[in-house]
Structures are given as structure tokens and as C-alpha cells.
Design a protein around this motif. Structure first.
Motif, PDB file in Angstrom:
ATOM      1  N   GLU A 162       0.833  -1.216   0.000  1.00  0.00           N
ATOM      2  CA  GLU A 162       0.000   0.000   0.000  1.00  0.00           C
ATOM      3  C   GLU A 162       0.861   1.257   0.000  1.00  0.00           C
ATOM      4  O   GLU A 162       0.500   2.258  -0.621  1.00  0.00           O
ATOM      5  N   LEU A 163       1.991   1.207   0.727  1.00  0.00           N
ATOM      6  CA  LEU A 163       2.827   2.407   0.836  1.00  0.00           C
ATOM      7  C   LEU A 163       3.540   2.708  -0.488  1.00  0.00           C
ATOM      8  O   LEU A 163       3.711   3.866  -0.872  1.00  0.00           O
ATOM      9  N   PHE A 164       3.936   1.644  -1.194  1.00  0.00           N
ATOM     10  CA  PHE A 164       4.564   1.864  -2.504  1.00  0.00           C
ATOM     11  C   PHE A 164       3.516   2.310  -3.534  1.00  0.00           C
ATOM     12  O   PHE A 164       3.792   3.168  -4.378  1.00  0.00           O
ATOM     13  N   LEU A 165       2.324   1.740  -3.447  1.00  0.00           N
ATOM     14  CA  LEU A 165       1.255   2.174  -4.365  1.00  0.00           C
ATOM     15  C   LEU A 165       0.914   3.645  -4.109  1.00  0.00           C
ATOM     16  O   LEU A 165       0.639   4.404  -5.041  1.00  0.00           O
ATOM     17  N   LYS A 166       0.952   4.036  -2.835  1.00  0.00           N
ATOM     18  CA  LYS A 166       0.642   5.430  -2.498  1.00  0.00           C
ATOM     19  C   LYS A 166       1.735   6.369  -3.027  1.00  0.00           C
ATOM     20  O   LYS A 166       1.441   7.436  -3.566  1.00  0.00           O
ATOM     21  N   MET A 167       2.999   5.951  -2.889  1.00  0.00           N
ATOM     22  CA  MET A 167       4.081   6.780  -3.455  1.00  0.00           C
ATOM     23  C   MET A 167       3.918   6.915  -4.964  1.00  0.00           C
ATOM     24  O   MET A 167       4.112   7.996  -5.523  1.00  0.00           O
ATOM     25  N   ASP A 168       3.539   5.811  -5.599  1.00  0.00           N
ATOM     26  CA  ASP A 168       3.324   5.807  -7.039  1.00  0.00           C
ATOM     27  C   ASP A 168       2.231   6.819  -7.407  1.00  0.00           C
ATOM     28  O   ASP A 168       2.376   7.613  -8.343  1.00  0.00           O
ATOM     29  N   GLU A 169       1.162   6.797  -6.641  1.00  0.00           N
ATOM     30  CA  GLU A 169       0.044   7.729  -6.877  1.00  0.00           C
ATOM     31  C   GLU A 169       0.487   9.178  -6.656  1.00  0.00           C
ATOM     32  O   GLU A 169       0.177  10.063  -7.457  1.00  0.00           O
ATOM     33  N   CYS A 170       1.247   9.412  -5.583  1.00  0.00           N
ATOM     34  CA  CYS A 170       1.745  10.776  -5.299  1.00  0.00           C
ATOM     35  C   CYS A 170       2.629  11.271  -6.443  1.00  0.00           C
ATOM     36  O   CYS A 170       2.563  12.440  -6.824  1.00  0.00           O
ATOM     37  N   LEU A 171       3.457  10.375  -6.980  1.00  0.00           N
ATOM     38  CA  LEU A 171       4.332  10.787  -8.085  1.00  0.00           C
ATOM     39  C   LEU A 171       3.478  11.180  -9.292  1.00  0.00           C
ATOM     40  O   LEU A 171       3.749  12.175  -9.958  1.00  0.00           O
ATOM     41  N   LYS A 172       2.439  10.392  -9.543  1.00  0.00           N
ATOM     42  CA  LYS A 172       1.567  10.696 -10.689  1.00  0.00           C
ATOM     43  C   LYS A 172       0.881  12.036 -10.498  1.00  0.00           C
ATOM     44  O   LYS A 172       0.689  12.791 -11.439  1.00  0.00           O
ATOM     45  N   ASN A 173       0.504  12.339  -9.232  1.00  0.00           N
ATOM     46  CA  ASN A 173      -0.188  13.606  -8.942  1.00  0.00           C
ATOM     47  C   ASN A 173       0.779  14.745  -8.640  1.00  0.00           C
ATOM     48  O   ASN A 173       0.363  15.814  -8.203  1.00  0.00           O
ATOM     49  N   LYS A 174       2.060  14.491  -8.784  1.00  0.00           N
ATOM     50  CA  LYS A 174       3.113  15.488  -8.508  1.00  0.00           C
ATOM     51  C   LYS A 174       3.053  16.016  -7.073  1.00  0.00           C
ATOM     52  O   LYS A 174       3.378  17.170  -6.814  1.00  0.00           O
ATOM     53  N   ASP A 175       2.629  15.166  -6.162  1.00  0.00           N
ATOM     54  CA  ASP A 175       2.646  15.526  -4.740  1.00  0.00           C
ATOM     55  C   ASP A 175       3.959  14.990  -4.150  1.00  0.00           C
ATOM     56  O   ASP A 175       3.996  13.971  -3.468  1.00  0.00           O
ATOM     57  N   LEU A 176       5.028  15.706  -4.420  1.00  0.00           N
ATOM     58  CA  LEU A 176       6.360  15.202  -4.069  1.00  0.00           C
ATOM     59  C   LEU A 176       6.623  15.254  -2.573  1.00  0.00           C
ATOM     60  O   LEU A 176       7.387  14.454  -2.034  1.00  0.00           O
ATOM     61  N   ALA A 221       7.778  12.084   2.249  1.00  0.00           N
ATOM     62  CA  ALA A 221       7.463  11.718   3.641  1.00  0.00           C
ATOM     63  C   ALA A 221       7.248  10.202   3.749  1.00  0.00           C
ATOM     64  O   ALA A 221       7.743   9.552   4.682  1.00  0.00           O
ATOM     65  N   ILE A 222       6.526   9.633   2.791  1.00  0.00           N
ATOM     66  CA  ILE A 222       6.298   8.178   2.816  1.00  0.00           C
ATOM     67  C   ILE A 222       7.626   7.446   2.636  1.00  0.00           C
ATOM     68  O   ILE A 222       7.922   6.483   3.340  1.00  0.00           O
ATOM     69  N   GLN A 223       8.435   7.927   1.684  1.00  0.00           N
ATOM     70  CA  GLN A 223       9.730   7.277   1.441  1.00  0.00           C
ATOM     71  C   GLN A 223      10.577   7.265   2.718  1.00  0.00           C
ATOM     72  O   GLN A 223      11.202   6.253   3.053  1.00  0.00           O
ATOM     73  N   TYR A 224      10.607   8.371   3.427  1.00  0.00           N
ATOM     74  CA  TYR A 224      11.406   8.422   4.668  1.00  0.00           C
ATOM     75  C   TYR A 224      10.897   7.394   5.670  1.00  0.00           C
ATOM     76  O   TYR A 224      11.675   6.696   6.327  1.00  0.00           O
ATOM     77  N   ASP A 225       9.580   7.291   5.817  1.00  0.00           N
ATOM     78  CA  ASP A 225       9.022   6.316   6.771  1.00  0.00           C
ATOM     79  C   ASP A 225       9.288   4.882   6.305  1.00  0.00           C
ATOM     80  O   ASP A 225       9.622   4.008   7.117  1.00  0.00           O
ATOM     81  N   VAL A 226       9.147   4.661   5.000  1.00  0.00           N
ATOM     82  CA  VAL A 226       9.438   3.333   4.443  1.00  0.00           C
ATOM     83  C   VAL A 226      10.891   2.961   4.733  1.00  0.00           C
ATOM     84  O   VAL A 226      11.203   1.823   5.124  1.00  0.00           O
ATOM     85  N   ASN A 227      11.787   3.921   4.583  1.00  0.00           N
ATOM     86  CA  ASN A 227      13.203   3.622   4.806  1.00  0.00           C
ATOM     87  C   ASN A 227      13.474   3.271   6.267  1.00  0.00           C
ATOM     88  O   ASN A 227      14.258   2.354   6.557  1.00  0.00           O
ATOM     89  N   SER A 228      12.807   3.944   7.195  1.00  0.00           N
ATOM     90  CA  SER A 228      12.973   3.578   8.611  1.00  0.00           C
ATOM     91  C   SER A 228      12.506   2.141   8.844  1.00  0.00           C
ATOM     92  O   SER A 228      13.117   1.396   9.609  1.00  0.00           O
ATOM     93  N   ILE A 229      11.429   1.768   8.161  1.00  0.00           N
ATOM     94  CA  ILE A 229      10.918   0.394   8.293  1.00  0.00           C
ATOM     95  C   ILE A 229      11.947  -0.600   7.736  1.00  0.00           C
ATOM     96  O   ILE A 229      12.233  -1.631   8.350  1.00  0.00           O
ATOM     97  N   ILE A 230      12.526  -0.269   6.583  1.00  0.00           N
ATOM     98  CA  ILE A 230      13.528  -1.169   5.988  1.00  0.00           C
ATOM     99  C   ILE A 230      14.745  -1.301   6.918  1.00  0.00           C
ATOM    100  O   ILE A 230      15.244  -2.408   7.154  1.00  0.00           O
ATOM    101  N   TYR A 231      15.211  -0.180   7.469  1.00  0.00           N
ATOM    102  CA  TYR A 231      16.379  -0.261   8.364  1.00  0.00           C
ATOM    103  C   TYR A 231      16.040  -1.143   9.565  1.00  0.00           C
ATOM    104  O   TYR A 231      16.866  -1.929  10.016  1.00  0.00           O
TER     105      TYR A 231
END
Ligand SMILES: CC(=O)N[C@H](C=O)[C@@H](O)[C@H](O)[C@H](O)CO
Ligand SMILES: CC(=O)C(=O)O
Length: 305
Positions: A218-232, A237-247
Motif C-alpha cells: 500500500e505504501l509503494f502504491l501510495k508513493m506511485d500515486e503521489c508521483l503521478k499527482n506530482k505531490d512530491l 514523507a512516505i519514502q522516509y518512513d518506508v526507509n525507517s521500516i527497511i532499516y
């Protein structure tokens, strides 16, 4: 011009689904396939690094793909990674994948010996020739494979009309720009490193294939949607949270994929077992990390969805 739309978007790497004895579990494979259909991802990348391909036997890899194809209702684009270190085994998997009707096959270069580019090209083309009606994707992952895809080797490979692009897992996002420029509109580049999903996309990758998407699609799909809508801003913000989860998931004694499977059991009720030796399974103390990462995923979903 080729239509590559079926490859554009979020493509989770499929996990090795094992039973309690460590064998490939048909029910687990089919359940994970249905899970991805329900989540609405574009496709799946089967038997890649995250699928523990390096530690699975040829019959095990066939069993995974057969059950993926059985459970897929046609809504998922299926890319099968078929590389083994031996050309013969890779060709066997390529033939098998084509017979099952996958959309594309993919391959890392041969590992261990640092082979010259002409030998790598021959290896890839031999594999591709074994699946003559199937798209072929080059998997560039130099930090693990030991050899990198160069512009010269990519140019050589594009003489093969079945080559549709590169899954690029090298760390410089600049490499994505290079492969996009070289391949042009008739080829596609997939972002590899999940930690820079949005950066890779901004540099021109039209899709991403990733090892951690599956635990939080869901988080990657949401980033994908944000990129399409140019909501960078939200995308970052999602990418930063995703990265904390990966670490967090990488901080256990056991392998990250063992952590991921334990989280999928906790958050999604999927029983996928542990990991194939020599990957390390979880130890008792890792359960704290599993719980923390699982909670972080739930919190991020609540925040952004
Ligand atoms: C080195 C490696 O395995 N890279 C994967 C594919 O590109 C990624 O999807 C990682 O699993 C992910 O970025 C987590 O580090
Ligand atoms: C994307 C990835 O991690 C894989 O090759 O499975």
C-alpha cells in the motif's frame, strides 16, 4: 513502438513460500499470489533475489512459478527470474517459464568468475533463445553479482529484440538516467533499491521491482500515486518512513526476508515459513524487531492511506 504499459508501476518481488520443513509450499505460493492480486499491484517478480533464487533448486523454482500461474487470474503481470549460474539450468527455467505463459523472463549475469562482456552477452542471449516468444529483462545488481551492466553491454543486448529493458539495482540513481537515455522509448527501466523508489522514478524509471514492497504494498502504491499527482512532499514523507521500516527489518540477527515473512504472518495472516539455508532464520530476540517493524507499517498505513 512497443507498448510496455503492463510493466509500469509497482511490482513486488515474490517471496520463497516454505512449509514447516523448509520445502516450497504450494498453498503459501497461491495465497501470496492472491494477496498481491487483492492489493492491486501491477505485477510480481518471481524467483529473484528476494525469492531466494540462489538457494532454491531448479525443481523448487519451477514449483513456485507453477503455483503463481495457477493462482493468478490474469490481473498480475508476471516476470520470472530464471538465472542460475549454469546456462543449461537457466535455459531449462526459461523454457519452463515460457510454457507457463509468463510476460517476461529476467536474468542476473553469471556470478563468481568475472566473465568478459562477450561471455555475459552469450549467456543472456542463450537464455533468451530458450524462450523465443517472451520478453527479456536484464537484471543489473553489481554489488551482489560482481559485474555491472555497462552502456556497451546494454547496447549489445539491445540487438536482441526481446530485450525490453533493465531492472536496475545499482545504487547510483544516475545509472537509471543512463539506461533510460540509452534504451529510449522502446525500453523500460525498473527501479531496484526500494530506499530510493521515488528518486529512481524521478530519474526516469517507469516502474519499480522491490524486495520490501510485499510487506507494505500500500505504501509503494501510495508513493506511485503521489508521483503521478506530482505531490512530491507526501511522496518523500512516505519514502522516509518506508526507509525507517527497511532499516528496522535489516537490524535483526536473522535475514531480512525471515523478518518480512514473520511480519506478513502477523499483519496479514500469511503463513510463508522461514528462509532457505544458508540464510539465517530468526532467533527469539528478533521477535521484538518483528513486532516493532509490523507496528511501524501499520502506523504508516494509518498516516498516509
Ligand atoms: C540488493 C537487493 O537485494 N536489492 C533489491 C532489489 O533491487 C531491493 O529491492 C532491496 O531488497 C531493498 O532495497 C531493501 O534493501
Ligand atoms: C527485487 C528483488 O529484490 C529481487 O530480485 O527479488
Amino acid at each position: 513502438m512497443r507498448n510496455l504499459e503492463k510493466y509500469e508501476g509497482v511490482i513486488p518481488a515474490f517471496y520463497a513460500c516454505l512449509d514447516e520443513n523448509g520445502n516450497v509450499d504450494e498453498n503459501g505460493v497461491q495465497a501470496l499470489t492472491r494477496y498481491f492480486i487483492d492489493k492491486g499491484v501491477k505485477g510480481i517478480y518471481v524467483n529473484g533475489s528476494s525469492g531466494e533464487c540462489i538457494y532454491l533448486t531448479v525443481p523448487e523454482r519451477k514449483k513456485v512459478l507453477e503455483n503463481v500461474m495457477k493462482a493468478n487470474d490474469g490481473s498480475l503481470t508476471v516476470i520470472a527470474h530464471v538465472a542460475c549460474n549454469s546456462t543449461e539450468e537457466s535455459k531449462e527455467l526459461a523454457r519452463h517459464a515460457e510454457a507457463l505463459g509468463v510476460d517476461a523472463i529476467a536474468s542476473i549475469p553469471p556470478i563468481y568468475f568475472k566473465l568478459p562482456e562477450h561471455a555475459i552477452a552469450k549467456y543472456w542471449n542463450d537464455i533468451s533463445d530458450a524462450a523465443p516468444n517472451t520478453d527479456f529483462i536484464i537484471y543489473n545488481i553489481p554489488q551482489l553479482a560482481g559485474v555491472a551492466l555497462t552502456p556497451g553491454l546494454y547496447a549489445e543486448m539491445r540487438k536482441n529484440p526481446r530485450v525490453i529493458g533493465v531492472k536496475n539495482s545499482s545504487m547510483p540513481v544516475q545509472d537509471i538516467q543512463m539506461f533510460c537515455a540509452d534504451g529510449g522509448e522502446d525500453h523500460i527501466v525498473f527501479n531496484g533499491p526500494d530506499e530510493q523508489f521515488i528518486s529512481g522514478r524521478l530519474m526516469g524509471a517507469k516502474a519499480g521491482i522491490g524486495g520490501t514492497y510485499g510487506v507494505m504494498p500500500e505504501l509503494f502504491l501510495k508513493m506511485d500515486e503521489c508521483l503521478k499527482n506530482k505531490d512530491l512532499e507526501t511522496a518523500r514523507a512516505i519514502q522516509y518512513d518506508v526507509n525507517s521500516i527497511i532499516y528496522k527489518m535489516c537490524s535483526a540477527h536473522g535475514n531480512m526476508y525471515a523478518v518480512i515473512k514473520a511480519i506478513l504472518k502477523k499483519n496479514e495472516g500469511l503463513e510463508l515459513g522461514t528462509v532457505k539455508a544458508p540464510l539465517a532464520p530468526l532467533c527469539e530476540a528478533d521477535m521484538v524487531i518483528v513486532d516493532e517493524a509490523a507496528d511501524m507499517i501499520c502506523a504508516a498505513k494509518k498516516k498516509y492511506l
